[in-house]
Motif scaffolding. Structure first.
Motif, short mmCIF file in Angstrom:
data_model
loop_
_atom_site.label_atom_id
_atom_site.label_comp_id
_atom_site.label_asym_id
_atom_site.label_seq_id
_atom_site.Cartn_x
_atom_site.Cartn_y
_atom_site.Cartn_z
N VAL A 271 -5.02 -16.59 94.73
CA VAL A 271 -6.23 -16.35 95.52
C VAL A 271 -7.40 -17.25 95.14
CG1 VAL A 271 -7.91 -14.62 96.20
CG2 VAL A 271 -5.53 -13.96 95.81
N TYR A 272 -7.68 -17.36 93.85
CA TYR A 272 -8.87 -18.08 93.40
C TYR A 272 -8.51 -19.22 92.46
CZ TYR A 272 -11.48 -14.20 95.31
OH TYR A 272 -12.00 -13.27 96.17
N TYR A 273 -9.23 -20.33 92.63
CA TYR A 273 -9.10 -21.44 91.68
C TYR A 273 -10.03 -21.20 90.50
CZ TYR A 273 -6.55 -23.81 95.33
OH TYR A 273 -5.62 -24.13 96.27
N LEU A 274 -9.52 -21.52 89.31
CA LEU A 274 -10.31 -21.40 88.09
C LEU A 274 -10.43 -22.76 87.43
CD1 LEU A 274 -9.87 -18.41 88.67
CD2 LEU A 274 -9.39 -18.06 86.26
N LEU A 275 -11.61 -23.05 86.90
CA LEU A 275 -11.91 -24.34 86.31
C LEU A 275 -11.97 -24.27 84.79
CD1 LEU A 275 -12.99 -27.32 86.42
CD2 LEU A 275 -15.29 -26.30 86.52
N ASN A 276 -11.24 -25.18 84.15
CA ASN A 276 -11.31 -25.36 82.71
C ASN A 276 -11.78 -26.76 82.39
OD1 ASN A 276 -9.17 -23.24 81.01
ND2 ASN A 276 -9.09 -23.28 83.22
N VAL A 277 -12.41 -26.91 81.22
CA VAL A 277 -12.66 -28.23 80.65
C VAL A 277 -11.64 -28.42 79.54
CG1 VAL A 277 -14.31 -29.70 79.43
CG2 VAL A 277 -15.12 -28.09 81.18
N SER A 278 -10.84 -29.46 79.63
CA SER A 278 -9.84 -29.69 78.58
C SER A 278 -10.53 -30.02 77.27
CB SER A 278 -8.90 -30.82 78.98
OG SER A 278 -9.60 -32.04 79.04
N SER A 279 -9.84 -29.73 76.18
CA SER A 279 -10.40 -29.96 74.85
C SER A 279 -9.37 -30.67 73.97
CB SER A 279 -10.80 -28.62 74.22
OG SER A 279 -9.67 -27.76 74.16
N VAL B 31 -11.23 -24.94 77.85
CA VAL B 31 -12.32 -23.97 77.91
C VAL B 31 -12.51 -23.55 79.36
CG1 VAL B 31 -14.80 -23.63 77.58
CG2 VAL B 31 -13.49 -24.97 75.91
N LEU B 32 -12.36 -22.26 79.62
CA LEU B 32 -12.57 -21.73 80.96
C LEU B 32 -14.07 -21.60 81.23
CD1 LEU B 32 -11.54 -20.25 83.57
CD2 LEU B 32 -11.71 -18.13 82.23
N ILE B 33 -14.50 -22.11 82.38
CA ILE B 33 -15.90 -21.93 82.80
C ILE B 33 -15.98 -20.64 83.60
CG2 ILE B 33 -17.85 -22.97 84.01
CD1 ILE B 33 -16.80 -24.57 81.58
N ARG B 34 -16.67 -19.66 83.08
CA ARG B 34 -16.66 -18.33 83.69
C ARG B 34 -17.88 -18.02 84.54
NH1 ARG B 34 -13.02 -14.39 82.90
NH2 ARG B 34 -14.63 -13.09 83.83
N ALA B 35 -18.99 -18.71 84.33
CA ALA B 35 -20.17 -18.40 85.14
C ALA B 35 -21.20 -19.52 85.04
CB ALA B 35 -20.80 -17.08 84.71
N LEU B 36 -21.93 -19.68 86.14
CA LEU B 36 -23.01 -20.67 86.23
C LEU B 36 -24.28 -19.98 86.70
CD1 LEU B 36 -21.31 -23.50 88.34
CD2 LEU B 36 -21.42 -23.38 85.84
N GLU B 37 -25.40 -20.59 86.32
CA GLU B 37 -26.67 -20.23 86.94
C GLU B 37 -26.95 -21.30 87.99
OE1 GLU B 37 -29.79 -19.35 84.23
OE2 GLU B 37 -31.36 -19.76 85.71
N GLY C 281 -18.84 -15.46 87.84
CA GLY C 281 -17.41 -15.21 87.76
C GLY C 281 -16.64 -16.49 88.01
N PRO C 282 -15.52 -16.66 87.33
CA PRO C 282 -14.78 -17.93 87.39
C PRO C 282 -14.20 -18.24 88.76
CG PRO C 282 -13.52 -16.25 86.21
CD PRO C 282 -14.90 -15.70 86.41
N GLY C 283 -13.81 -17.23 89.52
CA GLY C 283 -13.29 -17.46 90.85
C GLY C 283 -14.40 -17.68 91.87
N ARG C 284 -15.53 -17.08 91.61
CA ARG C 284 -16.66 -17.23 92.52
C ARG C 284 -17.28 -18.60 92.42
NH1 ARG C 284 -18.93 -11.39 90.62
NH2 ARG C 284 -17.79 -10.11 92.10
N LEU C 285 -17.44 -19.10 91.21
CA LEU C 285 -18.13 -20.38 91.06
C LEU C 285 -17.33 -21.52 91.67
CD1 LEU C 285 -17.12 -22.48 88.51
CD2 LEU C 285 -17.75 -20.46 87.22
N THR C 286 -16.00 -21.42 91.66
CA THR C 286 -15.22 -22.51 92.25
C THR C 286 -15.33 -22.50 93.78
OG1 THR C 286 -13.22 -21.15 92.22
CG2 THR C 286 -13.57 -22.67 90.36
N VAL C 287 -15.46 -21.31 94.35
CA VAL C 287 -15.71 -21.24 95.80
C VAL C 287 -17.08 -21.84 96.11
CG1 VAL C 287 -16.07 -19.69 97.76
CG2 VAL C 287 -14.21 -19.25 96.14
N ALA C 288 -18.08 -21.47 95.35
CA ALA C 288 -19.45 -21.95 95.60
C ALA C 288 -19.52 -23.47 95.51
CB ALA C 288 -20.41 -21.32 94.60
N LEU C 289 -18.80 -24.05 94.55
CA LEU C 289 -18.87 -25.50 94.32
C LEU C 289 -17.72 -26.26 94.98
CD1 LEU C 289 -21.06 -24.61 92.33
CD2 LEU C 289 -20.15 -26.23 90.68
N ASP C 290 -16.91 -25.57 95.79
CA ASP C 290 -15.82 -26.22 96.51
C ASP C 290 -14.88 -26.95 95.55
OD1 ASP C 290 -14.28 -27.01 98.70
OD2 ASP C 290 -15.40 -28.88 98.95
N ILE C 291 -14.44 -26.22 94.54
CA ILE C 291 -13.53 -26.77 93.53
C ILE C 291 -12.13 -26.22 93.77
CG2 ILE C 291 -12.94 -26.70 91.07
CD1 ILE C 291 -16.02 -26.58 90.55
#
Length: 202
Positions: A85-93, A102-108, A131-141
């Motif tokens: 359902v939702y895409y989740l964004l990580n930054v590789s380390s 590192v999972l990005i879970r929320a943005l301001e 929320g991690p699924g919400r922010l990817t929708v907002a940013l079209d990721i």
DNA sequence: AGTGCGATTGACT
DNA sequence: GTCAATCGCACTA
């Protein structure tokens, strides 16, 4: 491209190699999504570390088709589809060849708020990127951005920003069935855009 | 080729 | 508070 953007984009050498240090470091930095209609950006206020050897991490089983971006070296995007359902964004380390992230879970939300509101079909500012699924929708990721270098000019990048050192809270991670008790979630105390239950946000 | 499963969310009782 | 949606992927065979 404005010169100022190049100057502010974080370089790979500025990122901590260690997954847990990176998760802390990313709190307060900016995530910028370039779209044809302009930039969408937000400040990272919540992260989770999935370090080397963590049985809850997607890299734990070794490199596969899905998780390959986790092995690219720090500062690359790993995007996957959760629950179909939702895409989740990580930054590789870590270093190239080592799988962790590192999972990005929320943005301001900062820039492009009206576009985010369209993407989310939601007016409420607080709900846009909490929320991690919400922010990817907002940013079209989505998976198109899997493997993107976040330390280069491009569709998605990390940007340094002067910010007062926030008070960082630590808790267990959210939504796992394994390794549930490790203190690997980091968040800005008191920030209204942080996700998760109140009990974990003290 | 078939099976089982999520690093979530929004709708609903 | 509970729960279904929805699908790519890893794994088994």
């Amino acid at each position: 491209m404005p010169a100022i953007d190049r100057r502010l984009t974080l370089t790979q050498s500025e990122l901590p190699v260690d997954t847990v240090l990176l998760a802390r470091f990313l709190i307060g930095t900016l995530l910028v999504r370039e779209t044809p209609e302009g930039a969408l950006s937000g400040r990272i206020v919540e992260t989770e570390a999935y370090p080397v050897g963590d049985a809850a991490g997607h890299a734990y089983i070794g490199a596969t088709k899905r998780n390959g971006a986790l092995f690219l070296g720090r500062g690359h995007a790993y995007v996957y589809l959760a629950y179909g359902v939702y895409y989740l964004l990580n930054v590789s380390s870590e270093h190239a060849g080592v799988g962790a992230g590192v999972l990005i879970r929320a943005l301001e939300p900062l820039e492009g708020i009206s576009a985010m509101q369209r993407n989310r079909r939601l007016q409420d500012l607080r709900g846009l990127t909490r929320g991690p699924g919400r922010l990817t929708v907002a940013l079209d990721i989505d998976r198109r951005l899997d493997g993107v270098d976040l330390c280069q000019k491009g569709p998605l990048r990390l940007v340094r920003d002067a910010h007062a050192a926030p008070e960082i809270g630590v808790s267990q991670r959210i939504g796992l069935s394994r390794e549930t008790d490790k203190p690997l979630r980091f968040y800005v105390r008191g920030n209204p855009f942080v996700s998760g239950p109140k009990s974990l946000n003290r």
